[in-house]
Scaffold this active site. Structure first.
Site, PDB file in Angstrom:
ATOM      1  N   SER A 241       5.249  -6.853  22.949  1.00  0.00           N
ATOM      2  CA  SER A 241       5.745  -5.673  23.841  1.00  0.00           C
ATOM      3  C   SER A 241       4.930  -5.017  24.554  1.00  0.00           C
ATOM      4  CB  SER A 241       6.651  -4.828  22.902  1.00  0.00           C
ATOM      5  OG  SER A 241       5.706  -3.916  22.339  1.00  0.00           O
ATOM      6  N   LYS A 242       5.196  -4.052  25.474  1.00  0.00           N
ATOM      7  CA  LYS A 242       4.276  -3.526  26.444  1.00  0.00           C
ATOM      8  C   LYS A 242       3.100  -2.602  25.484  1.00  0.00           C
ATOM      9  CE  LYS A 242       6.628  -2.737  30.194  1.00  0.00           C
ATOM     10  NZ  LYS A 242       8.074  -2.688  30.247  1.00  0.00           N
ATOM     11  N   ARG A 243       3.377  -2.370  24.163  1.00  0.00           N
ATOM     12  CA  ARG A 243       2.409  -1.744  23.332  1.00  0.00           C
ATOM     13  C   ARG A 243       0.984  -2.597  23.449  1.00  0.00           C
ATOM     14  NH1 ARG A 243       2.984  -2.613  18.385  1.00  0.00           N
ATOM     15  NH2 ARG A 243       4.955  -3.760  18.815  1.00  0.00           N
ATOM     16  N   HIS A 244       1.422  -3.999  23.409  1.00  0.00           N
ATOM     17  CA  HIS A 244       0.202  -4.829  23.372  1.00  0.00           C
ATOM     18  C   HIS A 244      -0.940  -4.979  24.568  1.00  0.00           C
ATOM     19  CE1 HIS A 244       2.937  -6.251  20.114  1.00  0.00           C
ATOM     20  NE2 HIS A 244       1.537  -6.302  19.485  1.00  0.00           N
ATOM     21  N   GLY A 245      -0.288  -4.064  25.534  1.00  0.00           N
ATOM     22  CA  GLY A 245      -1.243  -4.028  26.695  1.00  0.00           C
ATOM     23  C   GLY A 245      -0.964  -4.858  27.903  1.00  0.00           C
TER      24      GLY A 245
END
Ligand code: GLU
Length: 466
Positions: A241-245
């Site tokens: 997801s976006k959290r992973h950069g």
């Protein structure tokens, strides 16, 4: 003669081409290209509110960067809405679909009652078996007559046989009350009309397959081969997801990863061929098959991506790599190279490409070939020049003026010079690096001299000598 393989990538243009989508596209591309088949591209733009032309452009750009060329025109799903409706009308005419006049309130009441009685809340429309002459003059949706007993088996090339009880399938809507087709119908009609033989997509679509199969069956169309691939997870094992950069294909381009390395890495993300990690496109096309696709989610691993990129850079053609680096500069919004820098970069490529995983890394090593005099020098380079005994570079100059400008002769000349000064070549190397590149970490002194040529090398040495 066996049928020609036709695969497709069918992204919804609601955002950039993310890594999962890029991998789906790559798998479809590899499967088709390895079998002399076709790889088609369909933009699923039926959701008018969420689809944007910018997203379509970003998807096309991402695919172009990755070299995933598709056959034929890009198909717009929305443009085919009439054809989708036509199929619904055909099913209606054949009695395989029906007009349902139930209002939202009636459906809600049905569900409330089913809930209260502890029954399945799947809507069962009374209109399925109603006679034509009882139909009111009111808005209706068109529903397919789903099979009510027995089972649907999705024969999936990755997941194996997935069995769904038909009781779990409702009479899904094909046409809304305004006559527009639903997405599920559009996918099937498009895949059929495009001659798609193999549907390779994320396993988040596995449940859709059972519903889509109803439409194939009702139309008497042959089913495609299904391969639902597990999603990609981040290094922490959670869904990517976006959290992973950085997640957009183009962001990876802008970070300076070579497309060949990215392709290799994405192919390994959920698929394997024995222990092979590094491979060429030709090998990937040759080897790619469903048997090598794992059943559990792959984890995104930046280290591995970088390693593969380094290996691809090392074996790339110099001119092609130079071109790709120039495209990277555009993508990254960095200043372009001037024509001379471009020539120098390519000339220097042999001593740059085997030690850089990304293009920024490579360009840092290419500094000596791109910079022009007077060079700016970093602190380490300054220090290397301060430490050198006075006049030694000055003294070296005439030796370089007469030597023939080949690696062997340069090595011999510098070693002889070092020996005559009772020192080792290593001692000379640091100030020479500083003089030639303005940096302490550079390609070898000889490589730099060969790339720069005699005049430029001597001029740079002159600039710091004295
Ligand atoms: N448009 C769908 C998506 O972007 C793909 C549908 C399909 O591959 O059948 O997830």
């Amino acid at each position: 003669m066996s049928q020609q393989v036709v695969t497709r990538f069918a992204p919804s243009p609601t955002g950039f081409l993310h890594i999962g989508g890029a991998r789906t596209a790559l798998f479809n591309w590899l499967y088709a290209r390895g079998r002399g088949g076709k790889f088609l591209l369909r933009i699923e733009d039926t959701d008018r509110e969420r689809s944007t032309p910018e997203a379509t452009a970003a998807i096309l750009q991402g695919m172009a960067w990755l070299g995933l060329d598709h056959d034929g025109e890009v198909i717009s799903q929305f443009a085919r809405a009439d054809r989708h409706a036509e199929v619904a009308h055909q099913l209606l005419a054949e009695g395989k679909a029906y007009k349902c006049f139930a209002t939202q309130e009636e459906i809600a009441a049905f569900r409330d009652q089913a809930k209260a009685e502890g029954k399945s809340t799947l809507y069962r429309s009374p209109w399925r078996d109603a006679a034509e002459d009882t139909h009111p003059d009111a808005p209706y949706v068109v529903r397919i007559k789903a099979p009510q007993d027995g089972e649907t088996v999705i024969r999936d090339e990755v997941q194996g046989d997935v069995t769904i009880k038909n009781q779990q399938l409702d009479d899904m809507i094909l046409l809304r009350s305004d006559g527009t087709p639903v997405y599920m119908l559009a996918v099937v009609v498009d895949d059929h009309d495009m001659g798609v033989t193999h549907v390779i997509r994320g396993d988040d679509h596995l449940n859709n397959a059972a519903r889509q199969m109803m439409i194939y069956t009702a139309m008497g169309w042959p089913l495609p081969v299904y391969a639902h691939i597990p999603l990609i997870h981040g290094a922490d094992g959670k869904k990517l997801s976006k959290r992973h950069g950085a997640l957009g294909a183009q962001e990876y381009q802008a970070m300076g990863y070579p497309a060949a390395g990215m392709r290799n890495y994405l192919a390994r993300l959920g698929w394997s061929h024995g222990d092979d990690e590094f491979f060429t496109d030709a090998q990937a096309k040759d080897w790619f098959d469903f048997a090598g696709i794992g059943k559990s989610p792959a984890r995104f691993d930046t280290k591995k991506l970088e390693n593969l990129c380094g290996q691809h850079n090392a074996q790339a053609d110099d001119a092609a790599l130079r071109q790709e680096i120039e495209a990277y500069l555009v993508a990254a919004n960095e200043p372009a190279l001037d024509p001379q820098q471009s020539v120098n970069l390519e000339k220097a490529m042999f001593c740059l490409k085997d030690r850089a995983k990304t293009f920024p890394e490579l360009l840092e090593k290419a500094r000596f070939a791109l910079a022009s005099r007077p060079l700016d020098r970093d602190a380490k380079a300054e220090k290397a020049l301060t430490n050198v005994s006075d006049g030694i570079l000055e003294e070296l100059t005439p030796h370089l003026q007469n030597v023939s400008w080949t690696r062997n002769d340069l090595e011999a000349a510098l070693n002889a010079f070092a020996e005559a000064h009772d020192t080792k070549f290593g001692k000379l190397a640091a100030p020479l690096r500083a003089a030639l590149a303005g940096r302490a970490v550079t390609p070898s002194v000889f490589d730099m001299m060969l790339v720069l040529g005699r005049d430029e090398s001597l001029a740079r040495i002159q600039d710091v000598a004295g």
